[in-house]
Design an enzyme around this catalytic site. Sequence first.
Site, PDB file in Angstrom:
ATOM      1  N   CYS A 139      -4.700   1.233   6.312  1.00 34.97           N
ATOM      2  CA  CYS A 139      -4.096   2.514   6.687  1.00 34.97           C
ATOM      3  C   CYS A 139      -4.775   3.656   5.920  1.00 34.97           C
ATOM      4  O   CYS A 139      -5.920   3.993   6.198  1.00 34.97           O
ATOM      5  CB  CYS A 139      -2.588   2.466   6.467  1.00 34.97           C
ATOM      6  N   HIS A 177      -1.588  -2.464   9.725  1.00 34.30           N
ATOM      7  CA  HIS A 177      -1.073  -3.153   8.535  1.00 34.30           C
ATOM      8  C   HIS A 177      -1.064  -4.666   8.769  1.00 34.30           C
ATOM      9  O   HIS A 177      -0.057  -5.228   9.212  1.00 34.30           O
ATOM     10  CB  HIS A 177       0.347  -2.668   8.214  1.00 34.30           C
ATOM     11  N   GLU A 200      -0.772  -7.003   6.729  1.00 28.78           N
ATOM     12  CA  GLU A 200       0.136  -7.725   5.834  1.00 28.78           C
ATOM     13  C   GLU A 200       1.452  -8.093   6.503  1.00 28.78           C
ATOM     14  O   GLU A 200       2.118  -9.052   6.091  1.00 28.78           O
ATOM     15  CB  GLU A 200       0.409  -6.903   4.567  1.00 28.78           C
TER      16      GLU A 200
END
EC number: 6.3.4.2
Length: 545
Positions: free
Chosen positions: A379, A515, A517
């Site tokens: 990001c 993202h 994750e």
Amino acid sequence: MTTNYIFVTGGVVSSLGKGIAAASLAAILEARGLNVTIMKLDPYINVDPGTMSPIQHGEVFVTEDGAETDLDLGHYERYIRTKMSRRNNFTTGRIYSDVLRKERRGDYLGATVQVIPHITNAIKERILEGGEGHDVVLVEVGGTVGDIESLPFLEAIRQMAVEVGREHTLYMHLTLVPYLAAAGEVKTKPTQHSVKELLSIGIQPDVLICRSDRAVPANERAKIALFCNVPEKAVISLKDVDSIYKIPGLLKSQGLDDYICKRFSLNAPEANLAEWEQVIYEEANPGGEVTIGMVGKYVELPDAYKSVIEALKHGGLKNRLTVNIKLIDSQDVETRGVEVLKGLDAILIPGGFGYRGVEGKVMTARYARENNIPYLGICLGMQVALMEFARNVVGMENANSTEFVPDCKYPVVALITEWRDEDGNVEVRTEESDLGGTMRVGGQQCHLTDNSLVRQMYGEPTIVERHRHRYEVNNMLLKQIEAAGLLVAGRSADNKLVEIIELPNHPWFVACQFHPEFTSTPRDGHPLFAGFVKAAGEYQKRQVK
């Protein structure tokens, strides 16, 4: 199909680990072939955590359908295969907002709108909606029993037993059983008082999960069972463990899943936890270790980067490497220089908002690029990498983002004014739009560039990853940047937005606007994090030579 509900509450103190306990139980039930989901009810008055400070609240977890939710939903997705959605998390603020909107519309036909029945009914409706189509729904109530904020939620779950039937509801209460070194024993009185508090609300717990730094002895569990009116086999000892991945096995070894299946009359096969045993084995038997520096602005609270930290650990599992994470404040890089980055095997810059510490991140990206250190930008981490490349390679002096310098000469990052949401509808934003609920958020399709490093890591041409941002690469300046050697490795489905960049002349330099994750799990890992940790290990070997 009848849905069964397990309501999870906490007592004595906060931060007992209700989310991990609920997720671990859900993992066992899922391993028995049951269709399971988990919900989180948050008592705070914010409509959602989207605009809350990460330093106060921790990270905002983004679901596939674009909901900004509590970080506990990240735990849920890491433990079970079911994907969370906006139906899996709601707050007091959301409930009151919905009820007040209905009142203004006249839906209540002039009735006096009250906590009971209007607020509690709205809570129950959302729980029932979230539970549709599942065998078992675990509902975690945030906060601690006794908090004023939690009362409407507790009253609503009390009423649920009456409405869906006691045979389809179960109350599971987490409580603290402290060990007093001076007395040489654990103390059960706090648990008794916590259950007494629940009883005063009208809820009799069916299962007690006793949190302690050691196993609670059988005689103490019998004592708790007697005074709390709970079967002895339903008093579960949950001691501190060195790995949270051991908790499903710990709960199963005490027969919690058997007790619940019998209670709900569910005919389910024995749970097979082989996948979790493999995770535990990989974690306990690494072939080496690497040190990865995470340079951010919220480093005083690691929970602000919870999913990133977990994803790095998952990447370590896939490479049989222990990942040591060094949290570095980007402002320290600004004041002390890149010396604070020495000795790292890889560098990661996660997402963030606001100008504080941005120049330190730009310095970090340059250090990684010039010293051939593996770099992963997420990001804002992609945006600062682009700013750095534009300034120091392309020659765009003081290139910046319009988020930080609105009238900069080279705005290589700018506000997204138009894009399509997960349903294909056109979204439009301006600088005047509200902060809450106005980002490009949720799962978005991305087409990967042939022969790119990320295409090789993912092993497929098209991926779906989750976003949460307002600013994007400015296409007006992109051709100059690409001509200087930067590769656009992934674009949005409409080919308008840059999603991933790479530096082909660098051993491993990847940055993404999304993202990754949020979709990493301990059992499956994630291609980007697995590749990043592998690159860290290879860099370490090169340094030794």
